[in-house]
Design a protein around this motif. Structure first.
Motif, PDB file in Angstrom:
ATOM      1  N   ARG A   1     -12.748   9.823   0.720  1.00 30.01           N
ATOM      2  CA  ARG A   1     -11.663   8.832   0.636  1.00 30.01           C
ATOM      3  C   ARG A   1     -11.994   7.601   1.450  1.00 30.01           C
ATOM      4  O   ARG A   1     -11.684   6.474   1.072  1.00 30.01           O
ATOM      5  CB  ARG A   1     -10.347   9.438   1.146  1.00 30.01           C
TER       6      ARG A   1
ATOM      7  N   HIS B   1      -1.135   7.332   8.753  1.00 32.57           N
ATOM      8  CA  HIS B   1      -1.583   8.560   8.112  1.00 32.57           C
ATOM      9  C   HIS B   1      -2.934   8.377   7.438  1.00 32.57           C
ATOM     10  O   HIS B   1      -3.651   9.335   7.198  1.00 32.57           O
ATOM     11  CB  HIS B   1      -0.559   9.001   7.052  1.00 32.57           C
ATOM     12  N   GLN B   2      -3.275   7.116   7.077  1.00 37.35           N
ATOM     13  CA  GLN B   2      -4.479   6.898   6.282  1.00 37.35           C
ATOM     14  C   GLN B   2      -5.607   6.362   7.158  1.00 37.35           C
ATOM     15  O   GLN B   2      -5.539   5.224   7.619  1.00 37.35           O
ATOM     16  CB  GLN B   2      -4.195   5.900   5.160  1.00 37.35           C
TER      17      GLN B   2
ATOM     18  N   GLU C   1      -8.392   5.189   6.270  1.00 39.01           N
ATOM     19  CA  GLU C   1      -8.991   3.972   5.722  1.00 39.01           C
ATOM     20  C   GLU C   1      -8.240   2.727   6.181  1.00 39.01           C
ATOM     21  O   GLU C   1      -8.837   1.691   6.456  1.00 39.01           O
ATOM     22  CB  GLU C   1      -9.083   4.050   4.191  1.00 39.01           C
TER      23      GLU C   1
END
Ligand SMILES: Nc1ncnc2c1ncn2[C@@H]1O[C@H](COP(=O)(O)OP(=O)(O)OP(=O)(O)O)[C@@H](O)[C@H]1O
Ligand SMILES: [Mg+2]
Lengths: 338, 267
Positions: free
Chosen positions: B262, B216-217, B219
């Motif tokens: 982010r 989901h991220q 990064e």
């Protein structure tokens, strides 16, 4: 118009109405009326009158009651309970007088009976000596033996029901059944087994297998298999799907998934159900004995029919003590296993 | 952009290939809408995409937990079909978002069930696993960062991060050629998430296993992936190395308004 006066919860109006209305009141009235009708059919009025009378008699407010008298006489005749076994020696061919069983003794009892002398036409007393073999704890031991037989019947009935219901439960679980038709058949069989009361099937099984424990084991085992099959199957269906999916994704067959992902989840409740069945089987094994399916129930029925109430007393005491002890035991077992 | 299938096949062995795979659920949801890509051996490939974009569906098509409606899937050189599925499943492992462990069973047994499809039936039913396998399970439990005393602990008593370590040990027990991971760190805190992903990546590299992992991220994807696939509404809208995942690419995957700051924070 009516809707405007009596808005229901689902209406959009932002308000809360009382939880009951005239429909609830009507339903309560109808149910109450039906209960009154039914109560008359099962003689609840007579029951109330008799019980009330008995309580008043106990309090000394009324004369003796029918129920009190009947119960009192019954309880009196149960005590003192029979502990020894007393048999006429003349009828026991295999007893060796020099070598009596442990603790046993021979008692002589003189009885006098009167006989008519044909010549003098007078009653002459004749003294007869009868010999009895008395075993001080004979009857208690016999009842304990019968109780053990009842426990064994219950144990084997439980084993039979587990062996029968485990495969049945897999076939009757919607997510593990091989085919929908098998599922329906297994469900049907499980319901059928559960639907026949033990006492009824015992009656017929005694006809088929004769008096004795076989009929008892089968009657209890089949009924319990219906019970366990249903509950085992429902637990399989309700088990957490996530670990099952994980094993399925690894290529495991249904049986392997059942063993590794389902069994650990359902094991605690399976233990609980099975202990309950064992507990129930002990009590029901006594009951099916009444129709001749072996164990202590059969002994109870025999003595009851011969009006030997002191023997019945012994049997009842042994049953109560056993059920009490088993209750303690199964509570401890449950605490340990769960 | 050149076809991803062509890119991957050049010179390397392809472990997983999708050719125009489609899946529509009975209620009419188009979960996969013509997906094609290929993953070469040893690659750590991350799937990115908003919720409902079809990441789980794609992963579940690989091991047959979902059957695609159209298109072909090739896994370890075999075309996926009901006939080849058992073999494919034995060589493809999966790590799940919710761990999917047997909570009442101890850690050791949970790891050993990774081999449940590979041992003879009687061993599987009695849980009587051969000694080499048991030794391997112990070694793996230590490798994923658990302690020897955890072996006999019930999984339900472990923390989420420890549970996912058990899940990874189970997945690696049979040396899979391909490891699927569906949001393996979604229910973990950020630090644990990083630890688990590093572990996953290193353990896969040691065994030269290929990984297809949804996250989901972005990064985390940028940090751990060799390659990123961006999925949106059942279509692949991005395919490239992490360096190429710029704001434009993120906007293509997540739609505009994605808070790209982010990503800079993480970097
Ligand atoms: N069994 C199913 N039946 C019907 N629709 C489904 C089913 N599984 C998934 N879907 C639908 O398919 C679409 C893709 O779902 P999928 O779970 O693959 O998304 P995802 O990318 O994994 O989402 P998330 O990030 O929230 O896990 C969604 O719209 C979802 O509602
Ligand atoms: Mg998902």
């Amino acid at each position: 118009m009516i809707r405007a006066i009596r808005p229901r919860f689902r209406d959009t109006a932002a308000r809360l109405d009382p939880p009951y209305d005239w429909r609830t009141a009507l339903a309560v009235l109808v149910v109450g009326f039906c209960l009154i009708l039914s109560g008359q059919r099962v003689e609840l009025d007579r029951f109330t009158a008799l019980t009330g009378e008995a309580i008043l008699a106990q309090l000394g407010l009324a004369e003796e009651s029918q129920v009190g008298r009947g119960l009192g006489r019954m309880i009196q005749s149960l005590f003192p309970i029979a502990v020894e076994e007393r048999r006429e020696l003349a009828r026991l061919s295999e007893i060796d007088r020099e070598n009596l069983p442990w603790l046993a003794r021979i008692e002589r009892v003189e009885t006098t009976r009167y006989e008519l002398d044909r010549q003098t036409l007078q009653l002459v007393p004749i003294v007869e000596t009868k010999e009895y073999l008395v075993e001080p704890f004979g009857y208690l031991l016999r009842v304990l033996g019968k109780m053990l037989e009842t426990l064994e019947i219950a144990l084997w009935a439980t084993i039979l029901s587990v062996l029968l219901s485990a495969p049945l439960a897999i076939l009757a679980a919607a997510n593990y059944t091989p085919h929908r038709s098998v599922y329906l058949a297994a469900r049907g069989l499980v319901s059928f087994l559960r639907a026949i009361p033990e006492l009824v099937s015992a009656l017929f099984l005694v006809l088929a297998f004769g008096f004795g424990p076989i009929a008892g084991i089968l009657a209890l085992g089949l009924h319990a298999a219906g019970f366990l099959g249903k509950f085992y199957a429902e637990d399989i269906e309700a088990a957490d799907k996530k670990p099952q999916e994980a094993l399925l994704a690894l290529g495991a067959s249904k049986l392997r998934v059942l063993r590794s992902a389902v069994l650990p989840q359902v094991a605690p409740s399976y233990v609980a159900y099975t202990l309950y069945i064992l507990d129930r089987n002990v009590r029901m094994a006594t009951v099916v004995g009444l129709v001749g399916a072996g164990g202590i129930g059969q002994e109870l029925k025999g003595r009851y029919d011969l009006f030997e109430y002191d023997h019945v007393g012994t049997i009842l005491v042994v049953i109560f003590v056993t059920v009490f002890l088993l209750d303690q035991l199964s509570a401890r077992l449950r605490a340990r296993l769960l | 952009m050149t076809s991803p299938v062509d890119q991957a096949t050049v010179g390397e062995r392809v472990v997983l290939a999708f050719h125009d795979v489609r899946k529509t659920f009975p209620d009419g949801t188009k979960a996969l809408d013509g997906v094609s890509f290929a993953v070469p051996r040893g690659q750590f490939c991350v799937l990115l995409g908003p919720s409902g974009s079809g990441k789980s569906t794609l992963l579940r098509c690989v091991n047959g937990l979902v059957a695609p409606d159209a298109g072909t899937i090739e896994v370890i050189g075999r075309r996926s079909s009901p006939r080849t599925l058992p073999e494919i499943r034995r060589r493809v492992a999966m790590v799940h978002q919710h761990f999917n462990l047997v909570e009442r069973a101890p850690v050791g047994i949970n790891v050993l069930t990774g081999a449940i499809a590979q041992v003879p039936a009687w061993r599987a039913l009695l849980h009587w696993f051969p000694e080499p396998l048991r030794n391997k399970a112990v070694a793996l439990v230590l490798r994923v960062g658990l302690e020897p005393q955890h072996l006999h602990r019930r999984v339900g008593e472990l923390s989420g991060g420890q549970q996912q370590r058990v899940g990874i040990a189970r997945a690696f027990l049979c040396d899979p050629d391909l490891l699927l991971a569906d949001e393996p760190v979604a229910s973990l805190d950020p630090t644990t998430a990083q630890d688990i992903l590093s572990l996953l990546r290193e353990a896969a590299r040691e065994r030269s296993a290929t990984v297809l992992c949804s996250l989901h991220q972005p990064e985390l994807a940028v940090r751990f992936a060799d390659r990123i696939l961006g999925l949106r509404a059942g279509r692949i809208v991005f395919d490239g190395p992490p360096e190429r995942l710029d704001d434009a690419a993120l906007a293509r995957i997540y739609g505009h308004g994605f808070p790209t700051d982010r990503l800079e924070l993480a970097a």
